[in-house]
Design an enzyme around this catalytic site. Structure first.
Site, PDB file in Angstrom:
ATOM      1  N   ASP A 172       1.015  -1.547   0.191  1.00 40.67           N
ATOM      2  CA  ASP A 172       0.176   0.448  -0.033  1.00 40.67           C
ATOM      3  C   ASP A 172       0.976   1.576  -0.217  1.00 40.67           C
ATOM      4  O   ASP A 172       0.361   2.488  -0.226  1.00 40.67           O
ATOM      5  CB  ASP A 172      -0.919   0.026   0.662  1.00 40.67           C
ATOM      6  N   ARG A 216     -10.782  10.283 -12.257  1.00 46.42           N
ATOM      7  CA  ARG A 216      -9.809   9.868 -10.840  1.00 46.42           C
ATOM      8  C   ARG A 216      -9.238   8.623 -10.596  1.00 46.42           C
ATOM      9  O   ARG A 216      -9.167   8.324  -9.821  1.00 46.42           O
ATOM     10  CB  ARG A 216     -11.337  10.315 -10.163  1.00 46.42           C
ATOM     11  N   LYS A 217      -9.264   7.641 -11.146  1.00 45.99           N
ATOM     12  CA  LYS A 217      -8.883   6.087 -11.712  1.00 45.99           C
ATOM     13  C   LYS A 217      -7.453   5.568 -11.636  1.00 45.99           C
ATOM     14  O   LYS A 217      -7.539   6.308 -12.521  1.00 45.99           O
ATOM     15  CB  LYS A 217     -10.081   4.890 -11.745  1.00 45.99           C
TER      16      LYS A 217
HETATM   17  C1  PKZ Z   1       0.840  14.060  -2.061  1.00 44.45           C
HETATM   18  C2  PKZ Z   1       2.404  14.067  -2.607  1.00 44.45           C
HETATM   19  C3  PKZ Z   1       2.302  13.017  -1.203  1.00 44.45           C
HETATM   20  C4  PKZ Z   1       4.070  11.907  -1.396  1.00 44.45           C
HETATM   21  C5  PKZ Z   1       4.563  11.326  -0.483  1.00 44.45           C
HETATM   22  C6  PKZ Z   1       4.207  10.128   0.019  1.00 44.45           C
HETATM   23  C7  PKZ Z   1       5.220   8.956   0.547  1.00 44.45           C
HETATM   24  C8  PKZ Z   1       4.682   8.266   1.079  1.00 44.45           C
HETATM   25  C9  PKZ Z   1       3.911   7.327   0.765  1.00 44.45           C
HETATM   26  C10 PKZ Z   1       2.895   6.388   1.650  1.00 44.45           C
HETATM   27  C11 PKZ Z   1       1.497   6.341   1.263  1.00 44.45           C
HETATM   28  C12 PKZ Z   1       0.331   5.618   1.998  1.00 44.45           C
HETATM   29  C13 PKZ Z   1      -1.061   5.192   1.850  1.00 44.45           C
HETATM   30  C14 PKZ Z   1      -1.887   4.677   2.033  1.00 44.45           C
HETATM   31  C15 PKZ Z   1      -3.077   5.018   1.569  1.00 44.45           C
HETATM   32  C16 PKZ Z   1      -4.254   4.036   1.848  1.00 44.45           C
HETATM   33  O1  PKZ Z   1      -3.566   3.259   3.166  1.00 44.45           O
HETATM   34  S1  PKZ Z   1      -6.248   4.806   2.546  1.00 44.45           S
HETATM   35  C17 PKZ Z   1      -6.721   4.101   3.825  1.00 44.45           C
HETATM   36  C18 PKZ Z   1      -6.434   3.138   2.918  1.00 44.45           C
HETATM   37  N1  PKZ Z   1      -8.031   3.562   2.369  1.00 44.45           N
HETATM   38  C19 PKZ Z   1      -9.294   3.773   2.824  1.00 44.45           C
HETATM   39  O2  PKZ Z   1     -10.082   4.508   4.109  1.00 44.45           O
HETATM   40  C20 PKZ Z   1     -10.452   4.040   1.649  1.00 44.45           C
HETATM   41  C21 PKZ Z   1     -11.770   4.511   2.295  1.00 44.45           C
HETATM   42  N2  PKZ Z   1     -12.982   4.482   0.826  1.00 44.45           N
HETATM   43  C22 PKZ Z   1     -13.225   6.133   0.444  1.00 44.45           C
HETATM   44  O3  PKZ Z   1     -12.881   6.954   1.168  1.00 44.45           O
HETATM   45  C23 PKZ Z   1     -14.051   5.805  -0.304  1.00 44.45           C
HETATM   46  O4  PKZ Z   1     -14.735   4.836  -0.976  1.00 44.45           O
HETATM   47  C24 PKZ Z   1     -12.786   6.332  -1.847  1.00 44.45           C
HETATM   48  C25 PKZ Z   1     -11.898   5.256  -2.105  1.00 44.45           C
HETATM   49  C26 PKZ Z   1     -12.510   7.748  -1.111  1.00 44.45           C
HETATM   50  C27 PKZ Z   1     -14.181   6.365  -3.302  1.00 44.45           C
HETATM   51  O5  PKZ Z   1     -15.379   7.543  -2.822  1.00 44.45           O
HETATM   52  P1  PKZ Z   1     -15.799   8.907  -3.569  1.00 44.45           P
HETATM   53  O6  PKZ Z   1     -14.734   9.543  -3.829  1.00 44.45           O
HETATM   54  O7  PKZ Z   1     -16.985   8.761  -2.846  1.00 44.45           O
HETATM   55  O8  PKZ Z   1     -15.726   7.425  -5.311  1.00 44.45           O
HETATM   56  P2  PKZ Z   1     -17.313   6.769  -5.247  1.00 44.45           P
HETATM   57  O9  PKZ Z   1     -17.579   7.860  -6.285  1.00 44.45           O
HETATM   58  O10 PKZ Z   1     -17.625   5.957  -4.492  1.00 44.45           O
HETATM   59  O11 PKZ Z   1     -16.644   5.659  -7.061  1.00 44.45           O
HETATM   60  C28 PKZ Z   1     -15.777   6.677  -7.758  1.00 44.45           C
HETATM   61  C29 PKZ Z   1     -15.167   5.635  -8.996  1.00 44.45           C
HETATM   62  O12 PKZ Z   1     -14.669   4.003  -8.081  1.00 44.45           O
HETATM   63  C30 PKZ Z   1     -15.227   3.111  -7.876  1.00 44.45           C
HETATM   64  N3  PKZ Z   1     -14.715   2.211  -7.295  1.00 44.45           N
HETATM   65  C31 PKZ Z   1     -14.722   3.085  -5.576  1.00 44.45           C
HETATM   66  N4  PKZ Z   1     -14.681   2.224  -4.783  1.00 44.45           N
HETATM   67  C32 PKZ Z   1     -14.256   1.353  -5.355  1.00 44.45           C
HETATM   68  C33 PKZ Z   1     -13.659  -0.124  -5.433  1.00 44.45           C
HETATM   69  N5  PKZ Z   1     -13.086  -1.050  -4.311  1.00 44.45           N
HETATM   70  N6  PKZ Z   1     -13.037  -0.796  -6.021  1.00 44.45           N
HETATM   71  C34 PKZ Z   1     -13.343  -0.685  -7.540  1.00 44.45           C
HETATM   72  N7  PKZ Z   1     -14.087   0.793  -7.952  1.00 44.45           N
HETATM   73  C35 PKZ Z   1     -14.441   1.245  -6.933  1.00 44.45           C
HETATM   74  C36 PKZ Z   1     -16.852   3.468  -8.214  1.00 44.45           C
HETATM   75  O13 PKZ Z   1     -17.399   2.009  -9.206  1.00 44.45           O
HETATM   76  C37 PKZ Z   1     -16.697   4.644  -9.032  1.00 44.45           C
HETATM   77  O14 PKZ Z   1     -16.756   4.333 -10.531  1.00 44.45           O
HETATM   78  P3  PKZ Z   1     -17.359   4.999 -11.558  1.00 44.45           P
HETATM   79  O15 PKZ Z   1     -18.555   4.857 -11.491  1.00 44.45           O
HETATM   80  O16 PKZ Z   1     -17.143   6.577 -11.985  1.00 44.45           O
HETATM   81  O17 PKZ Z   1     -16.881   3.943 -13.254  1.00 44.45           O
END
Ligand code: PKZ
Length: 252
Positions: A172, A216-217
């Protein structure tokens, strides 16, 4: 509280956004091995001091980790011809702090204000070598991120081997770093195939590339191998969605 935080955040938002964008383009990440002069843009003077870059070698790094570090760090000095006859250095080392917000100017202050006890999961164990030791290298031209990881004894799952959740964290982080090249993202989906166990204390290489974008994907794939690439430990695909960081921070 939320409104107060909103006011604090909006004051810094522009500064942080600009500096993150600037930082991804700036050659500061090409830090020579053991250079004492790590320039960090997160460095603002008083009162919080200089954040420590945790992606630099320490005494617990074994020979394989050091060899890989030197290899990728040397790539960070290689210039290539870019459009218009200009030179570019595509590989950059990403400095590592114990909080993501320390990444950018203003972040030092922000990270003190927002949940001051929060720590990045992969950097929350202070004992060097005990958990995740790693450095990330990114090639923005090829849209590729490579992580070199040495996995310590606190990450045990099956006896003597690394926990699958720790491996997911590693994946991740590497794929997330690549996905966030152009802005804030969240992991929507992570699909992992565990092919062969990783021994505690071992070093692995994690390579990720962008397979596809759709609005956005971002679809990213990743593999975890032994340092020489001969042993495949894990394969994964990930889906990241770009998000509005305001909404995340303000809980809207
Ligand atoms: C800035 C520079 C810094 C750089 C420095 C980097 C240094 C170091 C890096 C460290 C990097 C750490 C990286 C940790 C990253 C986490 O660990 S993030 C934590 C784990 N993830 C979460 O907690 C996410 C929880 N889920 C959510 O918040 C929301 O479901 C999301 C993912 C934001 C999506 O929600 P939304 O924005 O409302 O999107 P939504 O309208 O539901 O879906 C949009 C589209 O995506 C699709 N979609 C949504 N979810 C899914 C899914 N699970 N599967 C398939 N399709 C999906 C939908 O079907 C839809 O498709 P279309 O109809 O448009 O074709």
């Amino acid at each position: 509280m939320t409104r107060g935080l909103g006011r604090v955040f909006s004051g810094f938002k522009r500064l942080v956004t600009l500096s993150v964008m600037w930082s991804m383009k700036h050659p500061m990440y090409s830090v020579p091995l053991r250079s004492p002069s790590v320039r960090s843009m997160a460095v603002l003077p008083l009162p919080f001091g200089k954040p420590k870059d945790l992606s630099l070698p320490n005494a617990t790094w074994g020979p394989e980790m050091m060899q890989l570090y030197e290899h990728y760090n040397s790539l960070c000095k290689v210039e290539v011809e870019a459009e218009g006859g200009q030179k570019k250095v595509p590989w950059k080392r990403i400095p590592g702090y114990n909080r993501l917000l320390k990444y950018a100017t203003g972040g030092v202050y922000l990270s003190k204000m927002i949940q001051s006890k929060a720590r990045l999961f992969t950097r929350n164990i202070r004992e060097p070598g005990a958990a995740f030791e790693y450095a990330l290298f990114i090639n923005s031209e090829e849209e590729k991120c490579v992580g070199i990881w040495q996995v310590g004894h606190l990450l045990e799952g099956p006896p003597g081997h690394v926990h699958g959740g720790a491996i997911a964290t590693i994946i991740d982080t590497v794929t997330g770093c690549l996905a966030s090249l152009s802005g804030a993202v969240m992991t929507a989906n992570l699909n992992i195939n565990y092919r062969s166990p990783i021994q505690l204390g071992n070093t692995v290489v994690v390579e990720s590339i962008v397979d596809k974008r759709e609005g956005r994907k971002k679809f990213i794939s990743c593999k975890v191998t032994s340092p020489d690439g001969t042993k495949l430990h894990t394969e994964a695909t990930a889906l990241f969605l770009s998000i509005d960081i305001n909404q995340l921070l303000l809980g809207r």
